[in-house]
Design a protein around this motif. Structure first.
Motif, short mmCIF file in Angstrom:
data_model
loop_
_atom_site.label_atom_id
_atom_site.label_comp_id
_atom_site.label_asym_id
_atom_site.label_seq_id
_atom_site.Cartn_x
_atom_site.Cartn_y
_atom_site.Cartn_z
N TRP A 236 -10.27 -53.61 53.32
CA TRP A 236 -10.47 -53.68 54.76
C TRP A 236 -10.03 -55.02 55.39
N ARG A 237 -9.68 -56.02 54.57
CA ARG A 237 -9.29 -57.31 55.15
C ARG A 237 -7.78 -57.53 55.13
N PHE A 238 -7.15 -57.31 53.96
CA PHE A 238 -5.73 -57.62 53.84
C PHE A 238 -4.85 -56.87 54.83
N PRO A 239 -4.99 -55.54 55.00
CA PRO A 239 -4.08 -54.84 55.92
C PRO A 239 -4.13 -55.40 57.33
N GLY A 240 -5.34 -55.66 57.84
CA GLY A 240 -5.47 -56.17 59.20
C GLY A 240 -4.92 -57.58 59.34
N VAL A 241 -5.20 -58.44 58.35
CA VAL A 241 -4.69 -59.82 58.39
C VAL A 241 -3.17 -59.81 58.36
N ALA A 242 -2.58 -59.01 57.49
CA ALA A 242 -1.12 -58.95 57.39
C ALA A 242 -0.51 -58.46 58.71
N TYR A 243 -1.08 -57.42 59.28
CA TYR A 243 -0.56 -56.85 60.52
C TYR A 243 -0.60 -57.88 61.66
N GLU A 244 -1.71 -58.63 61.74
CA GLU A 244 -1.89 -59.59 62.83
C GLU A 244 -1.14 -60.90 62.58
N SER A 245 -0.57 -61.07 61.37
CA SER A 245 0.04 -62.36 61.00
C SER A 245 1.52 -62.22 60.67
N GLY A 246 2.20 -61.34 61.36
CA GLY A 246 3.64 -61.25 61.18
C GLY A 246 4.13 -60.02 60.46
N GLY A 247 3.24 -59.07 60.13
CA GLY A 247 3.68 -57.85 59.47
C GLY A 247 4.36 -58.13 58.15
N GLY A 248 5.58 -57.58 57.99
CA GLY A 248 6.31 -57.78 56.74
C GLY A 248 6.61 -59.23 56.46
N ALA A 249 6.77 -60.06 57.51
CA ALA A 249 7.04 -61.48 57.32
C ALA A 249 5.87 -62.19 56.65
N PHE A 250 4.66 -61.64 56.81
CA PHE A 250 3.46 -62.26 56.23
C PHE A 250 3.53 -62.30 54.71
N LEU A 251 4.31 -61.40 54.11
CA LEU A 251 4.39 -61.37 52.65
C LEU A 251 5.00 -62.65 52.10
N ILE A 252 5.78 -63.38 52.89
CA ILE A 252 6.36 -64.63 52.41
C ILE A 252 5.30 -65.72 52.25
N PRO A 253 4.53 -66.06 53.30
CA PRO A 253 3.47 -67.05 53.08
C PRO A 253 2.40 -66.55 52.10
N TYR A 254 2.19 -65.24 52.07
CA TYR A 254 1.21 -64.68 51.13
C TYR A 254 1.63 -64.96 49.69
N LEU A 255 2.93 -64.75 49.38
CA LEU A 255 3.42 -65.00 48.03
C LEU A 255 3.39 -66.50 47.71
N VAL A 256 3.77 -67.32 48.69
CA VAL A 256 3.72 -68.77 48.49
C VAL A 256 2.29 -69.21 48.20
N ALA A 257 1.34 -68.69 48.95
CA ALA A 257 -0.07 -69.04 48.75
C ALA A 257 -0.56 -68.60 47.36
N LEU A 258 -0.12 -67.42 46.94
CA LEU A 258 -0.51 -66.93 45.62
C LEU A 258 -0.03 -67.87 44.52
N LEU A 259 1.22 -68.32 44.64
CA LEU A 259 1.83 -69.14 43.59
C LEU A 259 1.38 -70.59 43.62
N THR A 260 1.08 -71.11 44.81
CA THR A 260 0.75 -72.53 44.92
C THR A 260 -0.74 -72.83 44.94
N ALA A 261 -1.58 -71.85 45.22
CA ALA A 261 -3.03 -72.10 45.27
C ALA A 261 -3.82 -71.07 44.49
N GLY A 262 -3.55 -69.79 44.72
CA GLY A 262 -4.36 -68.74 44.09
C GLY A 262 -4.32 -68.79 42.58
N ILE A 263 -3.14 -68.69 42.01
CA ILE A 263 -3.01 -68.70 40.55
C ILE A 263 -3.40 -70.05 39.94
N PRO A 264 -2.99 -71.19 40.51
CA PRO A 264 -3.42 -72.47 39.94
C PRO A 264 -4.94 -72.65 39.88
N ILE A 265 -5.65 -72.27 40.95
CA ILE A 265 -7.11 -72.42 40.94
C ILE A 265 -7.74 -71.39 40.02
#
Length: 518
Positions: A38-67
């Motif tokens: 219930w959170r990801f779809p709405g956040v992605a839609y409100e934050s650039g749609g398909g373009a949101f996948l770019i910062p999402y992937l960057v965040a995954l690689l630079t913060a999510g996986i390291p922590i």
């Protein structure tokens, strides 16, 4: 049986996952929760749609996986839930462990209420009991929401399924890691994957589904220059992976000594993100159908995220689609499974900490933790003020508490006690995917900087604007009061003497040169 070798002490024959698949499925079960749906779809839609996948992937690689790797390294090396693991790293670090565990405690008492709602709606789906006015049913007839106050009026329709949830939690925690938590996840996670995949396939066949996907994936490239979009991406990754509040530290502490930690972490991280993407497809295909039925554009719909999406918008869709009963039954069953596996992971850390600190048996710890949590959960979140209290506590626990926890964890471990290089060596010694010094740079610089920006932005917003128009006293009690409670209890509990096996002569394995130098 824990392994032994010259020069180190076996950590009390610590219980372990019976195989790596069990650990991976349990970790996925923890990461994949209600927020993925219930959170990801709405956040992605409100934050650039398909373009949101770019910062999402960057965040995954630079913060999510390291922590996530940091959580794994701490738990696996120091063989304890967060307070004991941090204490073994450096005695003065124990309060940080308690801060994380108290956050887990707070989150568990309201998270269980949402699972109870999902369980109720699973039953309601058989006869579409919510009727045509799904919003009125949810906040009125079902939750009986009242004014912002501290209510003592129990709503039986919420309290009864909530009792069932806590009884199930008690049984699973009492059974332990291998016989309880692992077996539940071995059943629920594959079942959840199959059930939700079926929902997505059905959603894609609905009229208007393609319009929904167009709305979801159409990129707004201009959003990439908006700092708030990048903060939203880091926020989503951060909250969806169950990192920085003791869960993965505890899970990793039950992993076998020679387990492949980094490869397992990559599987968990990408499985979690894959499920979020699948959820986005399913949710927006379904919303496309709703927009088609109402002859409106997607952006004219209300309730595209959070509980309103699941308990107001989706029931409205289910009532209008052919075979809605079956879709509703499977959807709410999926919510129950996703939420329950996450709840178990949250509470395992709390129960393990109580067991270790106070020298209790596994069963006694499970009973005491479940009983205390159940009383608070039922007394506070099954009342007519439960929804408002839940929303406020969740806002502060997640957006202030967990972010603060992550900042403290990364800064203290990397810069203060300087265990970053040691933990990197530990992961490299037991894993096939090696970590370079880039991992320390991400942990010590990139992650804290983005998290500080996130926290600063949220604090300014909460202080200046309040939250959802609620009275200042209400925000003070359920919002700032939550952070104050967690902070005070962390200090108090860390100051109590250890009655369990503190094992001052505990020696981590494998023995590493960096340990002696530090």
């Amino acid at each position: 049986m824990a392994e032994t070798s010259p020069g180190r002490v076996a950590p009390e024959q610590r219980e372990t996952w019976t195989h790596n698949t069990g650990f991976i499925l349990a970790a996925i079960g923890s990461a994949v929760g209600l927020g993925n749906i219930w959170r990801f779809p709405g956040v992605a839609y409100e934050s650039g749609g398909g373009a949101f996948l770019i910062p999402y992937l960057v965040a995954l690689l630079t913060a999510g996986i390291p922590i996530l790797f940091l959580d794994y390294a701490i738990g696996h090396r120091y063989r304890g839930a967060a307070p004991l693991a941090y204490r073994r790293m450096r005695k003065g670090m124990e309060p940080l462990g308690w801060f994380q565990i108290m956050l887990s405690f707070v989150i568990s008492v309201y998270y269980a209420a949402v699972i109870a709602w999902s369980l109720s709606y699973f039953v309601f789906a058989f006869d579409l009991r919510w009727g045509e006015d799904t919003a009125g049913f949810f906040v009125g007839e079902y939750l009986q929401v009242g004014d912002p106050e501290v209510s003592t009026t129990i709503v039986s329709a919420v309290a009864i399924p909530l009792v069932l949830v806590w009884l199930a939690v008690l049984v699973i925690l009492a059974l332990g890691v291998a016989n309880g938590v692992q077996k539940v996840n071995m059943v629920f996670i594959p079942l959840l994957a199959v059930a939700f995949a079926g929902l997505v396939v059905r959603a894609l066949t609905l009229d208007g589904a393609m319009d929904g996907l167009d709305a979801f994936f159409t990129p707004d490239w201009g959003a990439l220059t908006d700092l708030s979009v990048w903060i939203a991406a880091y926020s989503q990754i951060f909250f969806s992976l169950s990192i920085a509040f003791g869960i993965m530290v505890t899970y990793a502490s039950y992993q076998r000594r020679k387990a492949n930690m980094t490869s397992s972490g990559l599987v968990v991280a990408f499985a979690n993100s894959s499920f979020e993407l699948l959820a986005g497809i399913g949710v927006f295909a379904t919303l496309g159908f709703l927009a088609f039925q109402q002859n409106v554009a997607i952006d004219e719909l209300e309730g595209l995220t959070g509980p309103i999406l699941s308990f107001v918008t989706f029931p409205a869709v289910i009532s209008q689609m052919p075979g809605g009963n079956i879709f509703g039954i499977v959807f709410f069953a999926s919510l129950v499974m996703a939420g329950f596996t996450s709840l178990i992971s949250i509470l395992l850390g709390v129960a393990a900490t109580v067991q270790e600190k106070f020298g209790l048996s596994r069963r006694a710890a499970a009973i005491s933790v479940s009983a205390v949590c159940a009383v608070i959960s039922i007394g506070l979140f099954s009342t007519t003020s439960g929804l408002l209290a839940l929303d406020t506590v969740d806002q502060f626990a997640n957006n202030v508490g967990i972010v603060l926890s992550a900042i403290l964890m990364t800064v203290l471990v990397v810069w203060v006690v300087r265990k970053g290089e040691l933990l990197r060596s530990h992961l490299n010694a037991v894993s096939t995917f090696p970590l370079g010094r880039w991992w320390l740079a991400l942990l010590g610089i990139v992650s804290p900087v983005f998290l500080l920006v996130m926290l600063g932005q949220k604090l300014v917003s909460l202080i200046q604007d309040g939250y959802e128009g609620l009275p200042a006293w209400y925000i003070g009690v359920f919002g700032w009061g939550t952070i104050a409670f967690v902070s005070v209890m962390a200090v108090v509990l860390a100051a109590l003497p250890w009655k369990g096996r503190d094992e001052p002569d505990f020696r981590p394995w494998p023995a590493l040169e960096e340990e002696h130098r530090s």
